[in-house]
Design a protein around this motif. Sequence first.
Motif, PDB file in Angstrom:
ATOM      1  N   ALA A   8       0.968  -1.343  -0.083  1.00  0.00           N
ATOM      2  CA  ALA A   8      -0.152   0.119  -0.132  1.00  0.00           C
ATOM      3  C   ALA A   8       0.904   1.199   0.207  1.00  0.00           C
ATOM      4  N   ILE A   9       1.873   1.094   0.672  1.00  0.00           N
ATOM      5  CA  ILE A   9       2.984   2.454   0.552  1.00  0.00           C
ATOM      6  C   ILE A   9       3.544   2.456  -0.637  1.00  0.00           C
ATOM      7  N   LEU A  10       3.804   1.569  -1.256  1.00  0.00           N
ATOM      8  CA  LEU A  10       4.573   1.528  -2.582  1.00  0.00           C
ATOM      9  C   LEU A  10       3.452   2.152  -3.591  1.00  0.00           C
ATOM     10  N   ALA A  11       2.306   1.745  -3.607  1.00  0.00           N
ATOM     11  CA  ALA A  11       1.078   2.096  -4.448  1.00  0.00           C
ATOM     12  C   ALA A  11       0.721   3.899  -4.111  1.00  0.00           C
ATOM     13  N   ALA A  12       1.033   4.061  -2.963  1.00  0.00           N
ATOM     14  CA  ALA A  12       0.679   5.367  -2.619  1.00  0.00           C
ATOM     15  C   ALA A  12       1.748   6.194  -3.203  1.00  0.00           C
ATOM     16  N   MET A  13       2.930   5.845  -2.945  1.00  0.00           N
ATOM     17  CA  MET A  13       4.011   6.764  -3.651  1.00  0.00           C
ATOM     18  C   MET A  13       3.893   6.662  -4.858  1.00  0.00           C
ATOM     19  N   THR A  14       3.647   5.877  -5.539  1.00  0.00           N
ATOM     20  CA  THR A  14       3.430   5.734  -6.875  1.00  0.00           C
ATOM     21  C   THR A  14       2.452   6.693  -7.405  1.00  0.00           C
ATOM     22  N   LEU A  15       1.510   6.700  -6.737  1.00  0.00           N
ATOM     23  CA  LEU A  15       0.157   7.578  -7.113  1.00  0.00           C
ATOM     24  C   LEU A  15       0.839   9.152  -6.874  1.00  0.00           C
ATOM     25  N   GLN A  16       1.445   9.353  -5.800  1.00  0.00           N
ATOM     26  CA  GLN A  16       1.816  10.742  -5.618  1.00  0.00           C
ATOM     27  C   GLN A  16       2.899  11.199  -6.604  1.00  0.00           C
ATOM     28  N   PHE A  59      14.098  11.268 -13.607  1.00  0.00           N
ATOM     29  CA  PHE A  59      13.291  10.887 -12.511  1.00  0.00           C
ATOM     30  C   PHE A  59      13.483  11.967 -11.323  1.00  0.00           C
ATOM     31  N   TRP A  60      14.541  12.034 -10.838  1.00  0.00           N
ATOM     32  CA  TRP A  60      14.965  13.179  -9.899  1.00  0.00           C
ATOM     33  C   TRP A  60      14.395  14.457 -10.148  1.00  0.00           C
ATOM     34  N   VAL A  61      14.910  14.857 -11.606  1.00  0.00           N
ATOM     35  CA  VAL A  61      14.596  16.160 -12.150  1.00  0.00           C
ATOM     36  C   VAL A  61      13.217  16.547 -11.831  1.00  0.00           C
ATOM     37  N   PHE A  62      12.276  15.727 -12.555  1.00  0.00           N
ATOM     38  CA  PHE A  62      10.801  16.065 -12.463  1.00  0.00           C
ATOM     39  C   PHE A  62      10.334  15.981 -11.141  1.00  0.00           C
ATOM     40  N   THR A  63      11.033  14.860 -10.025  1.00  0.00           N
ATOM     41  CA  THR A  63      10.870  15.119  -8.830  1.00  0.00           C
ATOM     42  C   THR A  63      11.014  16.249  -8.169  1.00  0.00           C
ATOM     43  N   ALA A  64      12.225  17.024  -8.395  1.00  0.00           N
ATOM     44  CA  ALA A  64      12.210  18.178  -7.866  1.00  0.00           C
ATOM     45  C   ALA A  64      11.605  19.531  -8.672  1.00  0.00           C
ATOM     46  N   ILE A  65      11.267  19.209  -9.757  1.00  0.00           N
ATOM     47  CA  ILE A  65      10.208  20.401 -10.408  1.00  0.00           C
ATOM     48  C   ILE A  65       8.835  20.264  -9.861  1.00  0.00           C
ATOM     49  N   PHE A  66       8.330  18.967  -9.848  1.00  0.00           N
ATOM     50  CA  PHE A  66       6.953  19.013  -9.292  1.00  0.00           C
ATOM     51  C   PHE A  66       6.943  18.411  -7.780  1.00  0.00           C
ATOM     52  N   SER A  67       7.919  18.884  -7.102  1.00  0.00           N
ATOM     53  CA  SER A  67       7.788  18.762  -5.550  1.00  0.00           C
ATOM     54  C   SER A  67       6.587  19.185  -4.942  1.00  0.00           C
ATOM     55  N   PRO A  68       6.193  20.429  -5.127  1.00  0.00           N
ATOM     56  CA  PRO A  68       5.201  21.042  -4.316  1.00  0.00           C
ATOM     57  C   PRO A  68       3.706  19.861  -4.803  1.00  0.00           C
ATOM     58  N   LEU A  69       3.795  19.638  -5.991  1.00  0.00           N
ATOM     59  CA  LEU A  69       2.676  18.759  -6.057  1.00  0.00           C
ATOM     60  C   LEU A  69       2.574  17.206  -5.310  1.00  0.00           C
ATOM     61  N   ILE A  70       3.840  16.714  -5.113  1.00  0.00           N
ATOM     62  CA  ILE A  70       4.114  15.323  -4.768  1.00  0.00           C
ATOM     63  C   ILE A  70       4.144  15.265  -3.353  1.00  0.00           C
ATOM     64  N   ILE A  71       4.694  16.163  -2.500  1.00  0.00           N
ATOM     65  CA  ILE A  71       4.842  16.136  -0.964  1.00  0.00           C
ATOM     66  C   ILE A  71       3.429  15.837  -0.327  1.00  0.00           C
ATOM     67  N   THR A  72       3.369  15.196   0.702  1.00  0.00           N
ATOM     68  CA  THR A  72       2.098  14.950   1.204  1.00  0.00           C
ATOM     69  C   THR A  72       1.901  15.810   2.714  1.00  0.00           C
ATOM     70  N   ASP A 112       7.879  14.511   8.168  1.00  0.00           N
ATOM     71  CA  ASP A 112       7.443  13.530   7.167  1.00  0.00           C
ATOM     72  C   ASP A 112       8.600  13.129   6.432  1.00  0.00           C
ATOM     73  N   VAL A 113       9.353  11.819   6.408  1.00  0.00           N
ATOM     74  CA  VAL A 113      10.645  11.401   5.543  1.00  0.00           C
ATOM     75  C   VAL A 113      10.389  11.669   4.275  1.00  0.00           C
ATOM     76  N   PHE A 114       9.152  11.132   3.811  1.00  0.00           N
ATOM     77  CA  PHE A 114       9.020  11.316   2.317  1.00  0.00           C
ATOM     78  C   PHE A 114       8.968  12.645   1.612  1.00  0.00           C
ATOM     79  N   SER A 115       8.142  13.612   2.481  1.00  0.00           N
ATOM     80  CA  SER A 115       8.315  14.969   1.663  1.00  0.00           C
ATOM     81  C   SER A 115       9.656  15.515   1.938  1.00  0.00           C
TER      82      SER A 115
END
Length: 396
Positions: A8-16, A59-72, A112-115
Amino acid sequence: MDALSWPAILAAMTLQLLPVWVALGLVFTVSRIYRRHLGLYGRLFDSPIGMTGFAIVMFWVFTAIFSPLIITHDPLAQLSGMKNALPGSALKSGADTLFPHYLLGGDALARDVFSRMVMGARDVLAIAPAATAFAFMVGITLGLPAGYIGGRLDTVLSFVSNLVLAFPVILLFYLLVTPEIQNTGPLIAGWRASIPNVMAAVLFGFPILFFCILWNSRFFTDPRRRNIYIGITLALGLWVYAGLAFNADPTGIWAMEPNLLNVFVSVVFVNAPTVFRIVRGLTMDLKSRDYVAAGQTRGEGPWYIMLWEILPNARGPLIVDFCLRIGYTTILLGTLGFFGLGVSPESPDWGSTINAGRRLLSVFPHPAVVPAIALMSLVLGLNLLADGLREESLKD
């Protein structure tokens, strides 16, 4: 509310991370279609190693770009009852947040470690590529004439380069990145002439110098076009230069915190001599080639030959070194953060996060392991990308 299982954690992170997957899909699809028109990057699709590295890096570049949308959660927020919470832990009742779980757990301060991992990518990628690019402009601007002209110029520049390289890197960073050093030096018209500020004033001028020389050498026979290009370069360059070096941008767009400025300048200062030596060596090798002799026969000026004959033919090794150097810089930033230098202590920088989590590593490993894996994966991706680029550049 129950804690999440690992699936469930992996599924939630994939969705985020959905914006990242969409962006990656678009980039790969468009690149695949137009690969024959994309030069070295297009040929990278023939290298499985290179494409693997490119995918990880993007992957990390887009994670950085979209970080405000990804963090929980707010990466600086401390939620009650979530101190050292395990991955997938549910928030305590009454927590005012839209996301009910800490996907990768909480750290020792209940954050939050993920954020923090996601926002840490933005911090790293905001510094490492830009600082490396600045170092390359300094190294190229000085390395080309040193290798091509030689003589006393080469002797002086090589001596200064060797002098910087001879100094222990970690000690040099301790001296340059220590916050107290920002308060040293005389105050001149409201500007503190500290060592990092003076270095910034010198080093940040090299990109302007580089592009002005580039346009002047390329369009020397077309004064109108040359003046337009140089005018635009000076207008934009001096605007950025005033903000970064002197904090004098009236719009406030180009500004850098003192701690961040120390780190940025230090990275440029340490990397530039190595780039200088690489460019100098390549120039000394390439200046004896036939196309250089042909340019000299046509009456081309030295800077035209250096920038438009030698430099393009040295692009393969330089591109590879650029990717590797971003990886080295990423590790260096992590090391500085680990020692508590550079960025502010509450920053989600991966290095400082690893340092904060190591104290309870044997009991709660996740606060330190998560950013460590993120740092390792980014550097691995850069190294694989560099290997792929090297393979394809050798085919030229």
